[in-house]
Design an enzyme around this catalytic site. Structure first.
Site, PDB file in Angstrom:
ATOM      1  CG  HIS A 121      -1.941   0.930   1.387  1.00 43.71           C
ATOM      2  ND1 HIS A 121      -1.730   2.246   1.707  1.00 43.71           N
ATOM      3  CD2 HIS A 121      -3.280   0.795   1.252  1.00 43.71           C
ATOM      4  CE1 HIS A 121      -2.898   2.879   1.776  1.00 43.71           C
ATOM      5  NE2 HIS A 121      -3.853   2.013   1.482  1.00 43.71           N
ATOM      6  CG  ASP A 198       0.324  -2.473   6.120  1.00 42.94           C
ATOM      7  OD1 ASP A 198      -0.698  -2.675   6.805  1.00 42.94           O
ATOM      8  OD2 ASP A 198       0.321  -1.803   5.069  1.00 42.94           O
ATOM      9  CD  GLN A 201      -6.987  -4.861   3.514  1.00 44.37           C
ATOM     10  OE1 GLN A 201      -7.941  -5.628   3.631  1.00 44.37           O
ATOM     11  NE2 GLN A 201      -7.156  -3.566   3.271  1.00 44.37           N
ATOM     12  CE  LYS A 224      -8.130  -0.205   5.345  1.00 41.70           C
ATOM     13  NZ  LYS A 224      -6.863  -0.225   4.618  1.00 41.70           N
ATOM     14  CB  CYS A 362      -3.648   3.110  -1.675  1.00 43.12           C
ATOM     15  SG  CYS A 362      -4.811   4.412  -1.304  1.00 43.12           S
TER      16      CYS A 362
HETATM   17  C1  LIG Z   1      -5.876   0.490   4.445  1.00 45.96           C
HETATM   18  C2  LIG Z   1      -4.459   0.076   4.408  1.00 45.96           C
HETATM   19  C3  LIG Z   1      -3.448   0.908   4.885  1.00 45.96           C
HETATM   20  C4  LIG Z   1      -3.719   2.281   5.413  1.00 45.96           C
HETATM   21  O1  LIG Z   1      -4.579   2.262   6.496  1.00 45.96           O
HETATM   22  P1  LIG Z   1      -5.227   3.608   7.054  1.00 45.96           P
HETATM   23  O2  LIG Z   1      -6.334   3.132   7.913  1.00 45.96           O
HETATM   24  O3  LIG Z   1      -5.694   4.402   5.868  1.00 45.96           O
HETATM   25  O4  LIG Z   1      -4.147   4.329   7.813  1.00 45.96           O
HETATM   26  C5  LIG Z   1      -2.166   0.430   4.841  1.00 45.96           C
HETATM   27  N1  LIG Z   1      -1.875  -0.779   4.365  1.00 45.96           N
HETATM   28  C6  LIG Z   1      -2.815  -1.615   3.903  1.00 45.96           C
HETATM   29  C7  LIG Z   1      -2.437  -2.973   3.413  1.00 45.96           C
HETATM   30  C8  LIG Z   1      -4.140  -1.204   3.904  1.00 45.96           C
HETATM   31  O5  LIG Z   1      -5.085  -2.025   3.425  1.00 45.96           O
END
Ligand SMILES: *Cc1c(COP(=O)(O)O)cnc(C)c1O
Length: 404
Positions: A121, A198, A201, A224, A362
């Protein structure tokens, strides 16, 4: 037992009509819907305990502080962190990554390397690019294959002692790929590199175990994972959080302030400057309780059923190509139809009440890799159904006939 009808009753938003049709919400990878317990907890917080935390001696301030710290303990237990002060509240994944990337200026010097993957992302690319620019370091990229899987031999080839940190996602938001992060972490540690995962997801689908993974940093967003927008978590290993400089200066993060020099508070407060999103932090705990009550194993199993059903249904449509066909993936289906712009498909299915995402999600480098302007992305959650997938497939066929 997992009862889909009962689960759907927990989400009031699912009852509504959009463009005259029952809402089909397939944009879960962008943000999840919220169960009634989470909505109620937000309202309860402001109705009965709203006060600033860690400051007042008065009763409400104590109640709010206790609720905030109870939530931190819940999260610690949920992700099996060794210490509760390794759990930092943030405003989301983006701020968690920026906190680490900013602090790593202390450890990354000219000629050093920082590594990300080809399926990150933007928020797990740009902060590292900014770090590399400040430090005079090089950004390396772990490549992927045509199925959207990281090429691990290439990863091992790129690793050496100049690599100071490896930052990869647990699960890709545009492809659905579940990455072998344990392998990635162990190999990075073997050359002395730190690892940030990260988990934006992953948090909605599974329960990551910090001690088993042995990662140095792990970050996710509340919104999320059925929690409030503007809430999030950064897990950091104690030894790293002690070494890392504070991200922001201000109230709450200090021990003593003098004009000559200030000293910083203990963990976790050193990284929690200013008044945080108190309600968000507290209610994120409620969301995690909810996910555990439904059961993350049940969630994952049911979503895998939706994934295979959806994959099969969509593949039956002539000219439809799925992008991201990793062996190990979550319930995200990115696709395109020959000769039709993804945006046009998204706009037509929206008229039928179906919410999908279109565009680059993104992840522009992923789109470039697959040589597409974007994709249509349907991402399923545990409150979706096979009937909704049937509705999507029918809507896509209709869009194709109108546009083709
Ligand atoms: C949504 C997402 C982000 C960013 O998250 P935010 O809630 O916008 O800070 C980063 N990495 C991944 C894989 C995402 O799906």
């Amino acid at each position: 037992m997992f009862d889909i009808n009962k689960v759907r009753e927990d989400f009031p938003i699912l009852n509504q009509k959009v463009n005259g049709k029952p809402l089909v919400y397939f944009d879960n990878a962008a943000t999840s819907q919220k169960p009634q317990v989470v909505i109620d907890a937000i309202s309860d917080y402001y109705s009965s305990i709203n006060a600033n935390i860690h400051r007042g001696v008065h009763a409400l301030s104590q109640l709010a502080t206790d609720a905030y710290e109870v939530s931190r303990l819940k999260i610690q237990k949920h992700i099996n962190a060794k210490h509760s002060h390794e759990v930092l509240f943030t405003t989301g994944t983006t701020s968690g990554i920026n906190l680490v990337a900013s602090g790593f200026s202390k450890f990354v010097k000219e000629g050093d390397k920082v590594m990300v993957s080809a399926m990150e992302h933007h928020s797990n690319i740009v902060p590292w690019q900014m770090l590399c620019e400040r430090a005079g370091a090089t950004l390396l990229v772990i490549p992927m294959n045509d199925k959207g899987e990281l090429i691990l031999e290439e990863y091992e080839r790129l690793l050496d002692e100049q690599v100071k940190i490896v930052a990869v996602n647990h699960i890709s938001n545009s492809l659905g790929t579940i990455n072998p992060i344990k392998f990635i972490i162990d190999k990075a540690h073997a050359v002395g590199a730190a690892v940030l995962i990260d988990g934006a997801q992953a948090a909605p689908h599974l329960q990551p175990d910090m001690q088993a993974l042995d990662c140095d940093f792990y970050t996710f967003s509340g919104h999320k994972a059925c929690g409030p927008t503007g809430s999030g978590v950064l897990y950091g290993k104690e030894k790293w959080l002690n070494k890392l400089p504070p991200y922001q200066g201000g109230g709450e993060m200090i021990k003593e302030v003098r004009f000559e020099k200030s000293t910083y508070a203990e963990l976790p407060h050193k990284f929690e400057a200013g008044t945080p999103n108190i309600e968000g932090g507290i209610v994120l705990g409620t969301a995690i309780d909810y996910l555990n009550q439904v059961g993350l194993h049940n969630i994952m199993a049911y979503e895998q059923e939706l994934l295979s059903y959806g994959t099969q249904k969509l593949q039956e449509i002539e000219g439809l190509k799925i992008i991201g066909t990793a062996e190990n993936k979550t319930s995200v289906i990115s696709f395109n139809i020959d000769g039709i712009h993804p945006y046009d498909i998204g706009a037509i299915v929206d008229k039928m009440g179906i919410a999908v995402r279109t565009g680059h999600h993104c992840t522009q480098p992923v789109m470039e890799f697959f040589n597409v302007p974007g994709t249509v992305r349907a991402s399923f959650s545990f409150y979706n159904t096979k009937e909704e997938i049937d509705a999507l497939a029918a809507a896509v066929v209709k869009a194709k006939n109108m546009l083709g």
